[in-house]
Design a protein around this motif. Structure first.
Motif, PDB file in Angstrom:
ATOM      1  N   GLY A 183       0.801  -1.229   0.000  1.00 39.24           N
ATOM      2  CA  GLY A 183       0.000   0.000   0.000  1.00 39.24           C
ATOM      3  C   GLY A 183       0.832   1.276   0.000  1.00 39.24           C
ATOM      4  N   MET A 184       2.150   1.113  -0.071  1.00 38.95           N
ATOM      5  CA  MET A 184       3.028   2.293  -0.138  1.00 38.95           C
ATOM      6  C   MET A 184       3.823   2.195  -1.435  1.00 38.95           C
ATOM      7  N   ASN A 185       3.507   3.064  -2.376  1.00 35.33           N
ATOM      8  CA  ASN A 185       3.983   2.871  -3.743  1.00 35.33           C
ATOM      9  C   ASN A 185       5.181   3.735  -4.094  1.00 35.33           C
ATOM     10  N   ASP A 186       6.054   3.153  -4.930  1.00 27.83           N
ATOM     11  CA  ASP A 186       7.107   3.953  -5.538  1.00 27.83           C
ATOM     12  C   ASP A 186       6.491   4.729  -6.697  1.00 27.83           C
ATOM     13  N   ILE A 187       6.937   5.921  -6.892  1.00 28.39           N
ATOM     14  CA  ILE A 187       6.500   6.683  -8.059  1.00 28.39           C
ATOM     15  C   ILE A 187       7.731   6.873  -8.928  1.00 28.39           C
ATOM     16  N   LEU A 188       7.762   6.159 -10.040  1.00 28.20           N
ATOM     17  CA  LEU A 188       8.985   6.048 -10.827  1.00 28.20           C
ATOM     18  C   LEU A 188       9.103   7.187 -11.831  1.00 28.20           C
ATOM     19  N   PRO A 189      10.329   7.408 -12.348  1.00 27.28           N
ATOM     20  CA  PRO A 189      10.485   8.404 -13.409  1.00 27.28           C
ATOM     21  C   PRO A 189       9.486   8.094 -14.518  1.00 27.28           C
ATOM     22  N   GLY A 190       8.954   9.103 -15.141  1.00 26.21           N
ATOM     23  CA  GLY A 190       7.870   8.886 -16.112  1.00 26.21           C
ATOM     24  C   GLY A 190       6.581   9.298 -15.428  1.00 26.21           C
ATOM     25  N   ALA A 191       6.261   8.627 -14.318  1.00 27.29           N
ATOM     26  CA  ALA A 191       5.104   9.047 -13.520  1.00 27.29           C
ATOM     27  C   ALA A 191       5.477  10.240 -12.650  1.00 27.29           C
ATOM     28  N   ALA A 192       6.688  10.259 -12.135  1.00 24.24           N
ATOM     29  CA  ALA A 192       7.075  11.317 -11.188  1.00 24.24           C
ATOM     30  C   ALA A 192       7.076  12.700 -11.851  1.00 24.24           C
ATOM     31  N   GLU A 193       7.426  12.750 -13.134  1.00 21.10           N
ATOM     32  CA  GLU A 193       7.367  14.043 -13.835  1.00 21.10           C
ATOM     33  C   GLU A 193       5.925  14.534 -13.912  1.00 21.10           C
ATOM     34  N   PHE A 194       5.033  13.598 -14.116  1.00 14.96           N
ATOM     35  CA  PHE A 194       3.606  13.903 -14.165  1.00 14.96           C
ATOM     36  C   PHE A 194       3.163  14.516 -12.825  1.00 14.96           C
ATOM     37  N   TRP A 195       3.665  13.966 -11.727  1.00 15.37           N
ATOM     38  CA  TRP A 195       3.375  14.538 -10.403  1.00 15.37           C
ATOM     39  C   TRP A 195       3.885  15.975 -10.312  1.00 15.37           C
ATOM     40  N   GLU A 196       5.084  16.192 -10.856  1.00 18.10           N
ATOM     41  CA  GLU A 196       5.661  17.543 -10.752  1.00 18.10           C
ATOM     42  C   GLU A 196       4.835  18.567 -11.521  1.00 18.10           C
ATOM     43  N   VAL A 197       4.366  18.162 -12.699  1.00 22.14           N
ATOM     44  CA  VAL A 197       3.529  19.077 -13.487  1.00 22.14           C
ATOM     45  C   VAL A 197       2.256  19.395 -12.695  1.00 22.14           C
ATOM     46  N   GLU A 239       1.892  19.301  -9.443  1.00 25.50           N
ATOM     47  CA  GLU A 239       2.232  20.154  -8.295  1.00 25.50           C
ATOM     48  C   GLU A 239       2.442  21.609  -8.713  1.00 25.50           C
ATOM     49  N   GLU A 240       3.038  21.792  -9.886  1.00 29.14           N
ATOM     50  CA  GLU A 240       3.226  23.170 -10.364  1.00 29.14           C
ATOM     51  C   GLU A 240       1.879  23.841 -10.612  1.00 29.14           C
ATOM     52  N   THR A 241       0.967  23.113 -11.240  1.00 29.14           N
ATOM     53  CA  THR A 241      -0.375  23.660 -11.485  1.00 29.14           C
ATOM     54  C   THR A 241      -1.036  24.033 -10.157  1.00 29.14           C
ATOM     55  N   VAL A 242      -0.906  23.140  -9.190  1.00 28.38           N
ATOM     56  CA  VAL A 242      -1.545  23.355  -7.886  1.00 28.38           C
ATOM     57  C   VAL A 242      -0.939  24.572  -7.185  1.00 28.38           C
ATOM     58  N   SER A 283       0.517  27.222  -8.502  1.00 24.43           N
ATOM     59  CA  SER A 283       0.167  28.521  -9.077  1.00 24.43           C
ATOM     60  C   SER A 283      -1.322  28.810  -8.840  1.00 24.43           C
ATOM     61  N   TRP A 284      -2.130  27.778  -8.791  1.00 21.05           N
ATOM     62  CA  TRP A 284      -3.559  27.952  -8.442  1.00 21.05           C
ATOM     63  C   TRP A 284      -3.689  28.507  -7.018  1.00 21.05           C
ATOM     64  N   LEU A 285      -2.955  27.938  -6.074  1.00 20.26           N
ATOM     65  CA  LEU A 285      -3.039  28.396  -4.682  1.00 20.26           C
ATOM     66  C   LEU A 285      -2.548  29.832  -4.545  1.00 20.26           C
ATOM     67  N   LYS A 286      -1.484  30.130  -5.289  1.00 23.31           N
ATOM     68  CA  LYS A 286      -0.927  31.470  -5.245  1.00 23.31           C
ATOM     69  C   LYS A 286      -1.946  32.478  -5.749  1.00 23.31           C
ATOM     70  N   SER A 287      -2.720  32.078  -6.745  1.00 24.32           N
ATOM     71  CA  SER A 287      -3.687  33.013  -7.332  1.00 24.32           C
ATOM     72  C   SER A 287      -4.815  33.356  -6.351  1.00 24.32           C
ATOM     73  N   GLN A 306      -5.087  33.805   8.496  1.00 25.57           N
ATOM     74  CA  GLN A 306      -4.103  33.084   7.689  1.00 25.57           C
ATOM     75  C   GLN A 306      -4.797  32.253   6.623  1.00 25.57           C
ATOM     76  N   ARG A 307      -4.189  32.237   5.448  1.00 19.24           N
ATOM     77  CA  ARG A 307      -4.579  31.278   4.406  1.00 19.24           C
ATOM     78  C   ARG A 307      -3.346  30.429   4.126  1.00 19.24           C
ATOM     79  N   LEU A 308      -3.443  29.125   4.371  1.00 19.93           N
ATOM     80  CA  LEU A 308      -2.268  28.253   4.309  1.00 19.93           C
ATOM     81  C   LEU A 308      -2.522  27.023   3.443  1.00 19.93           C
ATOM     82  N   TYR A 309      -1.437  26.454   2.934  1.00 22.93           N
ATOM     83  CA  TYR A 309      -1.567  25.152   2.253  1.00 22.93           C
ATOM     84  C   TYR A 309      -0.317  24.312   2.466  1.00 22.93           C
ATOM     85  N   TYR A 310      -0.484  23.027   2.277  1.00 28.86           N
ATOM     86  CA  TYR A 310       0.644  22.092   2.349  1.00 28.86           C
ATOM     87  C   TYR A 310       0.347  20.955   1.399  1.00 28.86           C
ATOM     88  N   MET A 311       1.362  20.244   0.976  1.00 30.02           N
ATOM     89  CA  MET A 311       1.134  18.992   0.263  1.00 30.02           C
ATOM     90  C   MET A 311       2.109  17.954   0.774  1.00 30.02           C
TER      91      MET A 311
END
Ligand code: ATP
Ligand code: MG
Length: 435
Positions: free
Chosen positions: A10-24, A26-29, A31-35, A104-109
């Motif tokens: 139940g604890m998964n590795d996120i391998l290259p290929g998928a991990a870049e997808f996570w980064e994209v 996270e970037e979207t998230v 900039s959305w939070l910043k807005s 305060q308006r806060l976020y974490y991931m």
């Protein structure tokens, strides 16, 4: 022979290929939070066990059976891997007196841990993006956080995520409803399953959340909390709905929406899709005005939500929205003594100009290095042999334009001086973009 050690179930590795997808994602998230003016906070993954017991509630799925709790063998402290982020966030807020001066308006991931049965959309280590606000009492912030969700689904290219809304009123209102609920269920106690029987006197509201088909008829006809609410609670609920109606955001009021954690009051909401089977909730949240005080802080109104990152990524993938991964700009091929001394300097020089370089390591013939250059998806091979090195030059060979493999005649290579190779590459990139 030793056995291979595997990752924890139940604890998964996120391998290259998928991990870049996570980064994209996270970037979207981010900039959305910043807005919306939300600011990042980074919290420990481990907290003292009593924090979760007090915040989430003893009679909840999480605290009863899902927490990874242990005693730190070095000092005897009871610790728990965080099952959710709100408790730690409130702990930090109190500890650092964050909301005393201004709201305060806060976020974490990050990773959360729950000992559940692993299945699609349900893991023992999973990721949440959590959003919390402190110091705002009115329905405007609840509505803001709900509208934020709608915008994110849009930014992520997702549709079909529907909003469900409910109000839990205040503690005294819930207490009166609770008595009625207990009386109602006591009447047909034989129809309750074991879990419901156990919860009847501790947390009867949670019975409404049961998915057990044999209890559905009884649950549907149960006394409704909304009938026990006073005018202030109703006005708050109406205030949230007003903003949503003005924004043209459709929602459904679900009187059975109660949430699995004890700390909520007034507004609760979930974003649900029917594309993920039983694990259809991608985002859940609401107001928790009592929690800060309950954990020892000054009374502070609060509202927040958490989204399940794995579930959202699955949705994006199924909608075909997975980003195309771009290859690197340059693969640097080099062979010979002079060449291999020049090559690292060329690579750093290109990076100085903002060009990404995959530097060939491990030697080998030109032919085998060129094969790797091709396989890397790079736009260019920059080739350095001793011949080039002695002339202060490199050979530049285009491999892919805009990600498309170039045919042989377009792969025309040319010699360029070391000082000009970055300019040359930039110009070709611009030409391709225009083409
Ligand atoms: P569920 O009803 O699916 O068990 P929950 O009420 O326990 O969800 P929350 O504590 O509200 O979930 O967490 C917010 C979000 O985190 C959920 O809506 C879901 O998207 C995600 N989530 C919760 N538990 C898991 C898990 N074990 N694996 C993956 N995602 C999860
Ligand atoms: Mg759960």
């Amino acid at each position: 022979m030793s056995q291979h050690i595997q990752s924890v179930r139940g604890m998964n590795d996120i391998l290259p290929g998928a991990a870049e997808f996570w980064e994209v994602f996270e970037e979207t998230v981010r900039s959305w939070l910043k807005s919306y003016g939300y600011r990042p906070i980074r919290l420990p993954i481990v907290e003292p066990t009593p924090l979760f017991k007090r915040a989430i509630g003893e009679v909840t799925d999480i605290v009863e059976k899902e927490m990874y709790s242990f005693i730190d063998s070095l000092n005897g402290e009871p610790l728990t891997l965080r099952p959710e982020g709100t408790a730690g966030c409130v702990r930090a807020l109190i500890q650092h007196k964050l909301a005393v001066q201004q709201p305060q308006r806060l976020y974490y991931m990050g990773q959360m841990f729950r000992h559940e049965r692993p299945q699609k959309g349900r893991y023992r280590q999973f990721n949440q993006v959590g959003v919390e606000s402190f110091g705002f009492a009115g329905p405007d912030i609840d509505a803001e956080q709900i509208l934020m969700g709608a915008r994110l689904w849009d930014d992520l290219g997702l549709d079909g995520i529907k909003l469900q809304l409910n109000t839990l009123g205040q503690a005294d209102e819930r207490a009166r409803h609770r008595l009625e609920l207990i009386r109602y269920f006591e009447h047909d106690v034989d129809l309750l399953d074991e879990e419901a029987k156990r919860r009847l006197y501790t947390n009867p509201l949670r019975i409404l959340d049961s998915k057990n088909p044999t209890m559905q008829e009884m649950i549907v006809a149960a006394p409704r909390l909304i009938d026990y609410l006073g005018s202030e609670s109703l006005a708050h609920f109406e205030g949230v709905q007003q903003v949503l109606r003005d924004a043209g955001l459709p929602y459904e009021i679900n009187p059975r929406l109660v949430r699995g954690l004890d700390y909520y009051n007034l507004t609760v909401f979930e974003w649900v899709t029917d594309r993920l089977g039983a694990q259809g909730t991608v985002c859940a949240g609401g107001r928790y005005d009592g929690l800060v005080e309950q954990l020892g802080g000054k009374p502070t109104p609060a509202c927040g939500f958490a989204m399940g990152v794995e579930r959202l990524l699955t949705l994006i993938q199924e909608a075909g929205g997975e980003p195309v991964l771009e290859g690197i700009d340059v693969y640097l091929v080099h062979q010979g003594e002079a060449a291999s001394r020049l090559a690292p300097r060329v690579a750093e020089g290109l990076r100085d100009q903002g060009i990404d370089v995959l530097f060939h390591c491990g030697g080998g013939s030109f032919k085998s290095q060129m094969k790797k250059a091709d396989a890397s998806g790079a736009s260019f091979a920059v080739i350095i042999g001793d011949d080039e090195a002695n002339a202060g030059e490199v050979t530049l060979k285009p491999l892919r334009a805009n990600g498309e493999k170039q045919n042989e005649q377009k792969r025309e290579q040319k010699r360029v001086s070391v000082d000009h190779v970055a300019d040359e590459i930039m110009n070709l990139f611009l030409d391709w973009e225009d083409a």
